[in-house]
Design an enzyme around this catalytic site. Sequence first.
Site, PDB file in Angstrom:
ATOM      1  N   LYS A  35      -3.542  -0.369 -24.448  1.00 28.24           N
ATOM      2  CA  LYS A  35      -4.036  -0.490 -25.828  1.00 28.24           C
ATOM      3  C   LYS A  35      -2.815  -0.503 -26.765  1.00 28.24           C
ATOM      4  O   LYS A  35      -1.984  -1.402 -26.658  1.00 28.24           O
ATOM      5  CB  LYS A  35      -5.032   0.634 -26.124  1.00 28.24           C
ATOM      6  CG  LYS A  35      -6.307   0.544 -25.253  1.00 28.24           C
ATOM      7  CD  LYS A  35      -7.351   1.553 -25.672  1.00 28.24           C
ATOM      8  CE  LYS A  35      -8.665   1.396 -24.938  1.00 28.24           C
ATOM      9  NZ  LYS A  35      -8.731   2.121 -23.647  1.00 28.24           N
TER      10      LYS A  35
ATOM     11  N   ARG B 144      -2.844  -3.287 -17.700  1.00 32.72           N
ATOM     12  CA  ARG B 144      -4.087  -2.541 -17.508  1.00 32.72           C
ATOM     13  C   ARG B 144      -3.799  -1.361 -16.600  1.00 32.72           C
ATOM     14  O   ARG B 144      -3.245  -1.523 -15.510  1.00 32.72           O
ATOM     15  CB  ARG B 144      -5.165  -3.412 -16.838  1.00 32.72           C
ATOM     16  CG  ARG B 144      -5.520  -4.695 -17.545  1.00 32.72           C
ATOM     17  CD  ARG B 144      -6.081  -4.483 -18.903  1.00 32.72           C
ATOM     18  NE  ARG B 144      -7.365  -3.850 -18.905  1.00 32.72           N
ATOM     19  CZ  ARG B 144      -8.328  -4.108 -19.803  1.00 32.72           C
ATOM     20  NH1 ARG B 144      -8.151  -5.025 -20.736  1.00 32.72           N
ATOM     21  NH2 ARG B 144      -9.455  -3.463 -19.764  1.00 32.72           N
TER      22      ARG B 144
ATOM     23  N   TYR C  95       0.856  -1.199   0.000  1.00 38.40           N
ATOM     24  CA  TYR C  95       0.000   0.000   0.000  1.00 38.40           C
ATOM     25  C   TYR C  95       0.879   1.232   0.000  1.00 38.40           C
ATOM     26  O   TYR C  95       1.880   1.290   0.720  1.00 38.40           O
ATOM     27  CB  TYR C  95      -0.903   0.024   1.242  1.00 38.40           C
ATOM     28  CG  TYR C  95      -2.331  -0.339   0.919  1.00 38.40           C
ATOM     29  CD1 TYR C  95      -3.057   0.428   0.003  1.00 38.40           C
ATOM     30  CD2 TYR C  95      -2.953  -1.430   1.511  1.00 38.40           C
ATOM     31  CE1 TYR C  95      -4.365   0.100  -0.314  1.00 38.40           C
ATOM     32  CE2 TYR C  95      -4.264  -1.756   1.206  1.00 38.40           C
ATOM     33  CZ  TYR C  95      -4.975  -0.984   0.284  1.00 38.40           C
ATOM     34  OH  TYR C  95      -6.257  -1.314  -0.025  1.00 38.40           O
TER      35      TYR C  95
ATOM     36  N   THR D 284      -5.183   5.257 -21.405  1.00 35.71           N
ATOM     37  CA  THR D 284      -5.000   3.949 -20.807  1.00 35.71           C
ATOM     38  C   THR D 284      -3.589   3.503 -21.181  1.00 35.71           C
ATOM     39  O   THR D 284      -2.937   4.103 -22.042  1.00 35.71           O
ATOM     40  CB  THR D 284      -6.005   2.923 -21.352  1.00 35.71           C
ATOM     41  OG1 THR D 284      -6.037   3.043 -22.768  1.00 35.71           O
ATOM     42  CG2 THR D 284      -7.394   3.137 -20.787  1.00 35.71           C
TER      43      THR D 284
ATOM     44  N   GLU E  58      -0.494   4.920  -0.414  1.00 35.86           N
ATOM     45  CA  GLU E  58      -1.241   6.172  -0.627  1.00 35.86           C
ATOM     46  C   GLU E  58      -0.297   7.366  -0.535  1.00 35.86           C
ATOM     47  O   GLU E  58       0.528   7.445   0.384  1.00 35.86           O
ATOM     48  CB  GLU E  58      -2.340   6.343   0.427  1.00 35.86           C
ATOM     49  CG  GLU E  58      -3.528   5.431   0.235  1.00 35.86           C
ATOM     50  CD  GLU E  58      -3.426   4.169   1.059  1.00 35.86           C
ATOM     51  OE1 GLU E  58      -2.280   3.749   1.372  1.00 35.86           O
ATOM     52  OE2 GLU E  58      -4.480   3.601   1.381  1.00 35.86           O
TER      53      GLU E  58
ATOM     54  N   ASP F 135      -7.739  12.918 -24.903  1.00 31.74           N
ATOM     55  CA  ASP F 135      -7.781  11.533 -24.416  1.00 31.74           C
ATOM     56  C   ASP F 135      -7.213  10.665 -25.538  1.00 31.74           C
ATOM     57  O   ASP F 135      -7.885  10.402 -26.538  1.00 31.74           O
ATOM     58  CB  ASP F 135      -9.226  11.155 -24.091  1.00 31.74           C
ATOM     59  CG  ASP F 135      -9.347   9.706 -23.609  1.00 31.74           C
ATOM     60  OD1 ASP F 135      -8.386   8.927 -23.790  1.00 31.74           O
ATOM     61  OD2 ASP F 135     -10.417   9.352 -23.077  1.00 31.74           O
TER      62      ASP F 135
HETATM   63  N1  DSN Z   1     -13.370  -0.269 -24.007  1.00 33.06           N
HETATM   64  C1  DSN Z   1     -12.494   0.615 -24.733  1.00 33.06           C
HETATM   65  C2  DSN Z   1     -12.554   0.380 -26.185  1.00 33.06           C
HETATM   66  O1  DSN Z   1     -12.783  -0.743 -26.584  1.00 33.06           O
HETATM   67  O2  DSN Z   1     -12.353   1.299 -26.964  1.00 33.06           O
HETATM   68  C3  DSN Z   1     -12.717   2.040 -24.436  1.00 33.06           C
HETATM   69  O3  DSN Z   1     -12.817   2.258 -23.071  1.00 33.06           O
END
Ligand code: DSN
Length: 414
Positions: A228, A234, A53, A225, A55, A199
């Site tokens: 991707k 993640r 942890y 994120t 914080e 974003d």
């Molecule tokens: N779930 C993601 C996507 O597939 O684009 C976006 O949050």
Amino acid sequence: MDLQLIRDVDPEVAALMALEATRQQDTLRLIPSENYASAAVLAATAGAFANKYSEGYPGRRYYQGQAHVDALETLTLNRAKSVFGAEHANVQPYSGSPANLAVYFGLLSAGDTILSMSLPHGGHLTHGWKVTISGKFYNAVQYGVRRDTGRIDFDQVAELAREHRPKLIICGASAYPRLIDFERFRAIADEVGALLLADIAHISGLVAGGAHPSPFPHADVVTTTTHKTLRGPRGGMILSKAEHAKALDRAVFPGLQGGPHENAIAGLAVALAEAAQPAFKTYAAEVVHNAQVLGASLLSHGFDLVSGGTDNHLLLIDLTSKQVSGKIAAQALERAGIVCNANSVPFDPRKPFDPSGIRIGTPALTTRGMGPAEMRQLADWMSAVVAAPDDHGLQAGIAAEVKGLAARYPAPSY
Ligand code: DSN
């Protein structure tokens, strides 16, 4: 990954993990937000930092025992700043949705107006769609794409900005196949005195690899994120100009989150080290090239592509002329070993759960080393499946061929 370790304790979970790894090996994964993190990234994510942890922020934690956590988080945020050319980074967001929420919480007051791309035109739920906190706590005004080009309607963006004087303009999308013109958004934001949030969740790997223009110096804040096109674990990240650092850090913790997932941050550090390598530049360029070859092949099979093609990693296919719905097509393709998602297309007359389109992308196949020849083969298979979505025999035959092709391009092994 040594599944035997898990099997000895929990054979049911070990079996499901083995099945999922096999599915990811034997199919062609076209969901454009998915990828294969490297074995090193996954191993880092599964390590000892998961037990801690922490914080707070480096040098300012609430619990003891932070020497290595502080070193790790400092290393990671410095790598993030370096890869994206940002003045400030916060690597604690659990994913993209909390990253966006933290930006709103840090920079806006409840009821403030935001201007963003609407979900049915390619935007994202967390950009003010009415069923989400972002749509309920803020006054979201939304722009879309032009019917004739499928590209962002900048006249509409400017008109809505002048009319509604938003405090924040959001650019970035989850189903938009064209470059985002950050400079043009900046000019509109400056005209009305708005902040600009980019974003880049979908395209952050392309930005890191130089295959998409950078949102900096145009955006005040950038969210993404990490799993991707960036090919990390993640997670989420906020990058910003220095002047917003304090407000954003306070919004993430203690405003929105508790203890950061330092194990995910360890995985992100490894992913950012990978993204800084010359090979990642090649990867990003190949993702885009593969998407363009796939798009051209689909066009030659008579598919309609929103905006006519792609500049990035994804394609949005309008199946109206093929007389099959997105859901039916996605299910038929899955039976053939080709995994994508049904997706609304701009001005879609159908409902979101069974929309008119499908969304596909090349990040995962490119990670496996597939190239233009495989993209052309894929388009042939997709055309055959979509032409006869009820032909389960055809789909089984293609699934076997897909498995054969996939065997030649092993997925990263875990
Ligand atoms: N779930 C993601 C996507 O597939 O684009 C976006 O949050």
